[in-house]
Design a protein around this motif. Structure first.
Motif, PDB file in Angstrom:
ATOM      1  N   ALA A 116       0.854  -1.224   0.036  1.00 24.78           N
ATOM      2  CA  ALA A 116       0.112  -0.079  -0.029  1.00 24.78           C
ATOM      3  C   ALA A 116       1.026   1.415   0.073  1.00 24.78           C
ATOM      4  CB  ALA A 116      -0.662  -0.007   1.223  1.00 24.78           C
ATOM      5  N   CYS A 117       0.511   2.232  -1.050  1.00 32.72           N
ATOM      6  CA  CYS A 117       1.030   3.548  -0.797  1.00 32.72           C
ATOM      7  C   CYS A 117       1.019   4.340   0.446  1.00 32.72           C
ATOM      8  CB  CYS A 117       0.554   4.248  -1.809  1.00 32.72           C
ATOM      9  SG  CYS A 117       0.882   6.206  -1.981  1.00 32.72           S
ATOM     10  N   GLY A 118       2.195   4.584   1.033  1.00 35.50           N
ATOM     11  CA  GLY A 118       2.258   5.358   2.364  1.00 35.50           C
ATOM     12  C   GLY A 118       1.268   6.256   2.674  1.00 35.50           C
ATOM     13  N   ARG A 119       0.832   6.964   1.525  1.00 37.01           N
ATOM     14  CA  ARG A 119       0.055   8.239   1.742  1.00 37.01           C
ATOM     15  C   ARG A 119      -1.521   8.056   1.326  1.00 37.01           C
ATOM     16  NH1 ARG A 119       2.293  12.992  -1.397  1.00 37.01           N
ATOM     17  NH2 ARG A 119       3.804  12.761   0.021  1.00 37.01           N
ATOM     18  N   CYS A 120      -1.819   7.130   0.334  1.00 39.78           N
ATOM     19  CA  CYS A 120      -3.152   7.103  -0.336  1.00 39.78           C
ATOM     20  C   CYS A 120      -3.707   5.561  -0.250  1.00 39.78           C
ATOM     21  CB  CYS A 120      -3.442   7.628  -1.698  1.00 39.78           C
ATOM     22  SG  CYS A 120      -2.543   6.572  -2.932  1.00 39.78           S
ATOM     23  N   GLY A 121      -2.666   4.843   0.017  1.00 37.83           N
ATOM     24  CA  GLY A 121      -3.208   3.252   0.184  1.00 37.83           C
ATOM     25  C   GLY A 121      -3.220   2.697  -1.149  1.00 37.83           C
ATOM     26  N   LEU A 160       5.722   5.189  -2.121  1.00 44.02           N
ATOM     27  CA  LEU A 160       4.726   5.831  -2.258  1.00 44.02           C
ATOM     28  C   LEU A 160       4.478   5.563  -3.919  1.00 44.02           C
ATOM     29  CD1 LEU A 160       5.650   9.482  -1.337  1.00 44.02           C
ATOM     30  CD2 LEU A 160       3.918   7.987  -0.427  1.00 44.02           C
ATOM     31  N   CYS A 161       2.999   5.701  -4.010  1.00 42.20           N
ATOM     32  CA  CYS A 161       2.487   5.260  -5.593  1.00 42.20           C
ATOM     33  C   CYS A 161       3.108   6.353  -6.567  1.00 42.20           C
ATOM     34  CB  CYS A 161       1.202   5.032  -5.572  1.00 42.20           C
ATOM     35  SG  CYS A 161       0.040   6.527  -5.459  1.00 42.20           S
ATOM     36  N   ALA A 162       3.059   5.984  -8.029  1.00 41.50           N
ATOM     37  CA  ALA A 162       3.523   7.015  -8.769  1.00 41.50           C
ATOM     38  C   ALA A 162       2.634   8.269  -8.929  1.00 41.50           C
ATOM     39  CB  ALA A 162       3.251   6.344 -10.220  1.00 41.50           C
ATOM     40  N   PHE A 163       1.270   8.141  -8.712  1.00 37.04           N
ATOM     41  CA  PHE A 163       0.749   9.331  -8.502  1.00 37.04           C
ATOM     42  C   PHE A 163       0.972  10.318  -7.374  1.00 37.04           C
ATOM     43  CE2 PHE A 163      -3.213  11.793  -6.663  1.00 37.04           C
ATOM     44  CZ  PHE A 163      -3.624  12.383  -8.223  1.00 37.04           C
ATOM     45  N   CYS A 164       1.338   9.693  -6.095  1.00 39.36           N
ATOM     46  CA  CYS A 164       1.723  10.583  -4.893  1.00 39.36           C
ATOM     47  C   CYS A 164       3.136  11.305  -5.325  1.00 39.36           C
ATOM     48  CB  CYS A 164       1.631   9.799  -3.826  1.00 39.36           C
ATOM     49  SG  CYS A 164      -0.202   9.284  -3.214  1.00 39.36           S
ATOM     50  N   ARG A 165       3.823  10.502  -5.849  1.00 35.64           N
ATOM     51  CA  ARG A 165       5.112  11.084  -6.158  1.00 35.64           C
ATOM     52  C   ARG A 165       4.937  12.148  -7.323  1.00 35.64           C
ATOM     53  NH1 ARG A 165       7.861   6.654  -8.826  1.00 35.64           N
ATOM     54  NH2 ARG A 165       6.503   5.002  -8.198  1.00 35.64           N
TER      55      ARG A 165
HETATM   56 ZN    ZN Z   1      -0.524   7.100  -3.472  1.00 37.93          ZN
END
Ligand code: ZN
Ligand code: Q46
Ligand code: ZN
Length: 333
Positions: free
Chosen positions: A286-291, A298-303
């Motif tokens: 899971a992405c540390g921010r959005c899950g 972190l997922c590519a979107f959050c990056r």
């Molecule tokens: Zn994310």
């Protein structure tokens, strides 16, 4: 020119089907092609909730309209990309259609909700605009479908789109992408994070694969649907458009070539590349921010948001690949 079904005056000729149709029978032809695509590829079950990714262009509005005509429970979702007048007009077309049909349209605005837009993301990341645009759209639509409890996401990719993508993938032998180029991407269940198992990717389907671009445009005109006619100004010069032009030249000389190319691939070759796509993602967490599921922290979107948010908007003219005189206009029925 006579309709192949009723012998009344025809309004369109479909060379690849060697047939002409009147308005009523052409609209029926379009609906029948969508029914056939849905049935052949098990895209949508009766009673499922469908989220249509709506850009405001001919394909997504034709798709939404046809799904509603076929009785599906289909709602829309549109994303304000911040690509100048093009995005403003696209959103207007989507909103107008939703109001006319009395259907819910979910809306996200990249600048308002995430403090970036596509031209700025392209400038900051120094990558082609379609890269951050595609990533943003995929992430946000997937997220909206999961959060909203939709069973399936439907996108307006048509035969020309799929044939052009296939052409590019074959030219460069992107075997992993070839393994993923299917009309249905199955949902994925995972245990992203410490919680219990849940859907981490929604099912995604392309019900317009049996219709060409010219046909979805004609469908909208005959149905009186106002859509944004102009292509995205950031697409100018991209490879996808050049592949479409190349395939159009082949199609003009040999009607049906595009269909044979794409459906021949699905029937004879797609499954051979599936192993190249399977496992290409690696272990998901899971992405540390959005899950969202990701292979990193972190997922590519959050990056992308981390890099692109908080900058002053970069004007479209400074990022677009080539200067041109594209005009904004609307279809008239
Ligand atoms: Zn994310
Ligand atoms: S990806 Fe690229 Fe499209 Fe985004 S930047 Fe425009 S052309 S809108 S389908
Ligand atoms: Zn007819």
């Amino acid at each position: 020119m006579k309709c192949a079904v009723c012998r009344g005056p025809a309004v369109i000729d479909l060379r690849r089907h060697n047939a002409n149709f009147c308005a009523d029978h052409f609209l029926k032809f379009c609906r029948d092609q969508v029914v056939r695509a849905i049935d052949e590829h098990d895209m949508i079950e009766p009673g499922e909730r469908v989220l249509v990714a709506v850009s405001g262009g001919k394909d997504s509005l034709a798709l939404w309209d046809i799904l509603l005509e076929l009785g599906y429970d289909a709602e829309g979702m549109t994303i304000g990309l911040g690509i100048g007048d093009y995005s403003t007009a696209s959103t207007e077309a989507a909103v107008a259609f939703a109001a006319r049909r009395g259907r819910r349209l979910g809306r996200i605005d990249l600048r308002g909700d995430y403090d970036y837009d596509i031209p700025t993301a392209a400038a900051v990341t120094r990558r082609v605009p379609c890269s951050s645009c595609g990533l943003s759209k995929r992430h946000l639509i997937d997220r909206a479908a999961l959060d909203g409890g939709y069973d399936v996401v439907a996108t307006g990719h048509n035969l020309d789109d799929e044939a052009a993508v296939l052409f590019g993938n074959v030219l460069h032998w992107h075997t992993e992408y070839l393994g993923r180029q299917r009309p249905v991407l199955a949902e994925r269940i995972g245990r992203a994070g410490s919680g219990s198992e849940r859907r981490v990717f929604p099912r995604k389907v392309k019900p317009l694969i049996r219709l060409a671009e010219r046909e979805t445009a004609a469908y909208c005109v005959l149905r009186g649907i106002d859509y944004i006619v102009e292509e995205c100004p950031m697409a100018e010069g991209n490879r996808h458009l050049r592949y479409k032009e190349a395939l159009n030249a082949v199609e003009a000389a040999s009607p049906g070539a595009k269909q044979a190319f794409y459906f021949g691939f699905l029937d004879n070759a797609a499954s051979r590349f599936a192993p190249d796509a399977d496992g290409a993602d690696g272990e998901l967490r899971a992405c540390g921010r959005c899950g969202s599921p990701t292979t990193g922290d972190l997922c590519a979107f959050c990056r992308l948001v981390d890099r692109a948010a908080g900058h002053d908007p970069v004007p479209v003219e400074l990022v677009r690949p080539r200067r041109g005189g594209a005009k904004h206009r609307r279809a008239r029925s």
